[in-house]
Motif scaffolding. Structure first.
Motif, short mmCIF file in Angstrom:
data_model
loop_
_atom_site.label_atom_id
_atom_site.label_comp_id
_atom_site.label_asym_id
_atom_site.label_seq_id
_atom_site.Cartn_x
_atom_site.Cartn_y
_atom_site.Cartn_z
N GLY A 14 0.78 -1.23 0.00
CA GLY A 14 0.00 0.00 0.00
C GLY A 14 0.82 1.28 0.00
N ALA A 15 2.13 1.16 0.03
CA ALA A 15 2.98 2.35 0.04
C ALA A 15 3.16 2.87 -1.38
N PRO A 16 3.13 4.17 -1.57
CA PRO A 16 3.37 4.73 -2.91
C PRO A 16 4.79 4.41 -3.40
N TRP A 17 4.96 4.43 -4.70
CA TRP A 17 6.25 4.05 -5.29
C TRP A 17 7.38 4.94 -4.80
N TYR A 18 7.13 6.26 -4.62
CA TYR A 18 8.21 7.16 -4.24
C TYR A 18 8.67 6.90 -2.79
N ILE A 19 7.77 6.43 -1.94
CA ILE A 19 8.18 6.07 -0.58
C ILE A 19 9.02 4.80 -0.60
N ASN A 20 8.59 3.81 -1.38
CA ASN A 20 9.38 2.58 -1.49
C ASN A 20 10.75 2.86 -2.09
N ASP A 21 10.83 3.75 -3.08
CA ASP A 21 12.12 4.12 -3.67
C ASP A 21 13.03 4.78 -2.64
N THR A 22 12.48 5.70 -1.86
CA THR A 22 13.27 6.40 -0.85
C THR A 22 13.74 5.43 0.22
N LEU A 23 12.89 4.50 0.62
CA LEU A 23 13.29 3.50 1.61
C LEU A 23 14.39 2.59 1.06
N GLU A 24 14.34 2.28 -0.22
CA GLU A 24 15.41 1.50 -0.86
C GLU A 24 16.73 2.29 -0.83
N MET A 25 16.64 3.61 -1.08
CA MET A 25 17.85 4.45 -1.04
C MET A 25 18.43 4.51 0.37
#
Length: 155
Positions: A14-25
């Protein structure tokens, strides 16, 4: 230099893509992952983006000791003398001091350490709701030195 510990407390569903990307970073792909970073303006911006999914605060010796106990070398083994030599410290106590003072930055030792640091769910559970900010009796967001108590419960 202020050093902060960041712990991911929510999963990816349910997390937006930009949050998942930032968490990956930030190198926190899964729930209950932790990382230690020096507090910089760019890190503050990233924390603002992912705030509902993480909790963070200033690291002290108690919390750093809990993280060092959970630290693993590449290959899944516990921290040993050879890995400590690679990190230019002689003991775990010296590693804890170097982490708290900001002299050693864990995220730069990807070739030696297995990062992120994987934690257990907190003993006794979360004290508040995970979808409410820490200031409003919740769990996510900035919590100052209280992060160290959470790290001890999660180690």
């Amino acid at each position: 230099m202020t050093v902060v510990a960041i712990v991911r407390i929510k999963g990816y569903a349910g997390a937006p893509w930009y949050i998942n990307d930032t968490l990956e970073m930030l190198r926190m792909p899964r729930k209950f992952n932790a990382m230690v970073y020096p507090l910089t303006p760019s890190l503050k911006g990233m924390l603002r983006v992912v705030e509902p999914y993480v909790t963070w605060g200033e690291l002290n010796e108690e919390g750093a000791r809990a993280l060092v106990e959970r630290l693993k070398v590449k290959g899944g083994k516990k921290l040993d003398e050879q890995a400590l030599k690679t990190l230019n410290v002689s003991s775990k106590d010296e590693l804890v001091k170097a982490l708290v003072e900001g002299k050693l930055q864990l995220h730069k030792y990807d070739d030696v350490l297995s990062l992120p640091i994987r934690l257990h769910p907190p003993k006794g559970g979360f004290k508040g709701k995970v979808n409410r900010p820490y200031k409003m009796k919740g769990e996510f967001g900035y919590r100052g030195l209280e992060i160290n108590k959470l790290l001890v419960r999660m180690s």
